[in-house]
Design an enzyme around this catalytic site. Structure first.
Site, mmCIF file in Angstrom:
data_model
loop_
_atom_site.group_PDB
_atom_site.id
_atom_site.type_symbol
_atom_site.label_atom_id
_atom_site.label_comp_id
_atom_site.label_asym_id
_atom_site.label_seq_id
_atom_site.Cartn_x
_atom_site.Cartn_y
_atom_site.Cartn_z
ATOM 1 N N ASP A 1 87.195 -36.106 -26.643
ATOM 2 C CA ASP A 1 87.689 -37.459 -26.399
ATOM 3 C C ASP A 1 89.201 -37.489 -26.639
ATOM 4 O O ASP A 1 89.982 -38.029 -25.837
ATOM 5 C CB ASP A 1 86.957 -38.412 -27.371
ATOM 6 C CG ASP A 1 87.168 -39.873 -27.033
ATOM 7 O OD1 ASP A 1 87.779 -40.168 -25.994
ATOM 8 O OD2 ASP A 1 86.748 -40.729 -27.836
ATOM 9 N N TYR B 1 79.615 -38.596 -32.297
ATOM 10 C CA TYR B 1 79.390 -39.975 -31.851
ATOM 11 C C TYR B 1 77.915 -40.365 -31.841
ATOM 12 O O TYR B 1 77.580 -41.539 -31.766
ATOM 13 C CB TYR B 1 79.990 -40.196 -30.455
ATOM 14 C CG TYR B 1 81.503 -40.145 -30.431
ATOM 15 C CD1 TYR B 1 82.247 -40.124 -31.609
ATOM 16 C CD2 TYR B 1 82.194 -40.125 -29.230
ATOM 17 C CE1 TYR B 1 83.622 -40.074 -31.588
ATOM 18 C CE2 TYR B 1 83.581 -40.074 -29.202
ATOM 19 C CZ TYR B 1 84.284 -40.042 -30.385
ATOM 20 O OH TYR B 1 85.651 -39.999 -30.363
ATOM 21 N N LYS C 1 86.304 -26.363 -34.969
ATOM 22 C CA LYS C 1 86.939 -26.421 -36.295
ATOM 23 C C LYS C 1 86.079 -25.550 -37.206
ATOM 24 O O LYS C 1 85.535 -25.992 -38.223
ATOM 25 C CB LYS C 1 87.008 -27.892 -36.767
ATOM 26 C CG LYS C 1 87.831 -28.122 -37.996
ATOM 27 C CD LYS C 1 89.315 -28.005 -37.773
ATOM 28 C CE LYS C 1 90.057 -28.197 -39.077
ATOM 29 N NZ LYS C 1 91.486 -27.844 -39.000
ATOM 30 N N ASP D 1 92.514 -37.171 -23.530
ATOM 31 C CA ASP D 1 93.586 -38.174 -23.389
ATOM 32 C C ASP D 1 94.953 -37.519 -23.549
ATOM 33 O O ASP D 1 95.899 -37.847 -22.834
ATOM 34 C CB ASP D 1 93.418 -39.287 -24.433
ATOM 35 C CG ASP D 1 92.606 -40.440 -23.874
ATOM 36 O OD1 ASP D 1 91.834 -40.204 -22.925
ATOM 37 O OD2 ASP D 1 92.737 -41.572 -24.371
ATOM 38 N N ASP E 1 93.085 -28.331 -34.084
ATOM 39 C CA ASP E 1 94.471 -28.714 -34.419
ATOM 40 C C ASP E 1 95.459 -27.837 -33.641
ATOM 41 O O ASP E 1 96.466 -28.322 -33.114
ATOM 42 C CB ASP E 1 94.715 -28.665 -35.935
ATOM 43 C CG ASP E 1 93.960 -27.557 -36.639
ATOM 44 O OD1 ASP E 1 93.142 -26.881 -35.988
ATOM 45 O OD2 ASP E 1 94.189 -27.346 -37.838
#
Ligand code: NAD
Length: 357
Positions: free
Chosen positions: A248, A141, A192, A252, A224
Site C-alpha cells: 500500500d 489489514y 521485514k 503510492d 525500509d
C-alpha cells in the site's frame, strides 16, 4: 473473441474517464474482430444514493459473471463522513473480496517526455519500468485478532500480521510468472525479515520459488531499504512483490515517479475469474464535471484488462503504444501542463490506435 465487461463508472471524474476507456476498447474490438459487450452498473456513492449501499448483491453477481470489470473511482465530499455506516469504499472492498482478487498490480513507467513533471531528478528516471505487486487480501489489514484491550489499567490497540503459506506462495508465483514475460526478468521480494516472523515465512517461500525458477533473478530487500531505493535508483527495480500494507505504501511512493496520478493504471487479479481494472487516482471532486480529467490512467487500465483478463497481449501493447505516441507528440491534459480536455486527449490516443498496427 467474445467478452463481457462490466463498467462501474462510480463518482466524480469516474464516469468521464471510463467513457473514454470504453471508447478505446470499442476501437480495439472493431480492429481485431472481437465482440465486447459493456454493462454499466452503479457502485460507490452513486449506489449509496440509489440503493443505500455502495455495492448491491446484484451488481456483485454481474461482476462475478463477467470476464472483467472496469472501474472509474468512488467517493466525494457528499459521502466523506468517516463516521458514516455506509461509505463508498465499502464497495471497493466488497468487490475485491467478492472477486477473490489477491494481487494488485501497478506498473510504473516514466515516459521520457514527462520526466520534468516528476519530483525526482531526471537523471534517476531514465529507464524506469517497475511492476509493483501488492498482496491484497491478507496480511496486516485482515489478520485476526485486532482490536482494543485494557491491561493493567493501560489501553492497548493491536493488529495481527498473519499469512497462510499458500497466500504468500500464490502471489510470489504470480510475480515470477509476470517477470518471465518482461525484459529484465527480475523479482525483488520486499519484507521485514529481520524483525517479523511473517516476513521470515515470506522470504522462505520467495527463496524456494526463486530456486524453482532459475531463469528469473531474485533478490530480497527490507521494506525500509526498498522505500529508499524507489527514489534513489528506481531504474534498478523490475518486479516488486510484497505484503499488503508494505505494498500500500510502496505503490503510492512509486506512483509519484510518473509525475501525475492521472497517468497510472492498476489491475487486481486472482487465480481465476474476472479481474478488476482501475486508475490509481480517486474521484477528483475538485475537477469533476469539467471535462478536464486525464483519461490515460483509465485507458492504460483497459490495456491491462486486455492483457490479464482477455489474453490479448498484442491489443494491450497497441493501446500502450498509442498512449506513448500521443505523449511523445506533445498531447497533454491540464495535470501535465497542457490544454487538452478529457475527450480531446482520448481522441488523440484513438487516432493513433486507429492508425497503428
Ligand atoms: P484524488 O486522486 O481524487 O485527487 C488528488 C488530486 O489529483 C486532485 O487535485 C485531483 O484533481 C488530481 N487528479 C486525480 N486524478 C486526476 C486525473 N485523472 N486527471 C487530472 N487530475 C487528477 O484523491 P483525493 O482528492 O484524495 O480523493 C478524492 C475522493 O476520491 C475521496 O472521496 C477519496 O476517498 C476518493 N478516492 C477514491 C479512490 C478509488 O476509487 N479507488 C482512490 C483514492 C481516493
Amino acid at each position: 473473441m467474445n467478452a463481457k465487461i462490466v463498467v462501474l463508472p462510480g463518482d466524480g471524474i469516474g464516469p468521464e474517464v471510463t467513457a473514454q476507456a470504453v471508447r478505446v476498447l470499442q476501437v480495439v474490438a472493431r480492429k481485431g474482430g472481437h465482440s465486447f459487450t459493456f454493462t454499466e452498473r452503479l457502485m460507490g456513492g452513486c449506489s449509496i444514493d440509489a440503493h443505500g449501499v455502495a455495492l448491491t448483491d446484484e451488481v456483485l453477481a454481474d461482476c462475478r459473471a463477467s470476464d472483467a470489470v472496469l472501474l472509474g473511482a468512488v467517493g466525494g465530499p457528499k459521502w466523506d463522513d468517516p463516521t458514516a455506516k455506509v461509505r463508498p469504499e465499502q464497495g471497493l472492498l466488497g468487490l475485491r473480496k467478492g472477486l477473490g482478487v489477491f494481487a494488485n498490480l501497478r506498473p510504473v513507467r516514466v515516459h521520457p517526455a514527462l520526466v520534468e513533471s516528476s519530483p525526482v531528478k531526471a537523471d534517476r528516471l531514465a529507464g524506469v519500468d517497475i511492476l509493483v505487486i501488492r498482496e491484497l487480501t491478507g496480511g496486516l489489514y485482515f489478520g485476526q485478532p485486532k482490536g482494543r484491550a485494557t491491561r493493567d489499567g493501560v489501553e492497548h490497540a493491536f493488529d495481527t500480521l498473519d499469512y497462510a503459506d499458500f497466500e504468500i506462495r500464490r502471489v510470489v508465483e504470480l510475480a515470477f510468472r509476470l517477470a518471465k514475460a518482461r525484459k529484465r526478468k527480475k523479482v525483488t521480494s520486499v519484507d521485514k525479515a529481520n524483525v517479523l516472523e511473517s516476513s521470515r515465512l515470506w522470504r522462505q517461500i520467495a527463496t524456494a520459488t526463486g530456486k524453482a525458477n532459475p531463469d528469473v533473478a531474485l533478490d530480497h530487500l527490507l521494506v525500509d531499504t526498498a522505500s529508499m531505493r524507489l527514489v534513489t535508483s528506481p531504474a534498478s527495480l523490475d518486479v516488486i512483490v510484497t505484503e499488503n500494507m508494505f505494498g500500500d505504501i510502496l505503490t503510492d511512493e512509486a506512483s509519484v515517479l510518473a509525475g501525475s496520478m492521472g497517468m497510472l493504471p492498476s489491475a487486481s487479479i486472482g487465480e481465476k475469474g474476472p479481474g478488476l481494472y482501475e486508475p490509481i487516482h480517486g474521484s477528483a471532486p475538485d475537477i469533476a464535471g469539467k471535462g478536464i480529467a486525464n483519461p490515460v490512467g483509465t485507458i492504460l487500465s483497459a490495456a491491462l484488462l486486455l492483457r490479464h483478463s482477455l489474453g490479448l497481449e498484442a491489443e494491450a501493447a497497441s493501446v500502450e503504444r498509442a498512449v506513448d505516441q500521443a505523449i511523445t507528440d506533445g498531447c497533454r491534459t491540464g495535470d501535465l501542463g497542457g490544454k487538452l480536455g478529457t475527450k480531446a486527449m482520448a481522441d488523440e490516443i484513438v487516432r493513433r490506435l486507429e492508425a497503428g498496427k
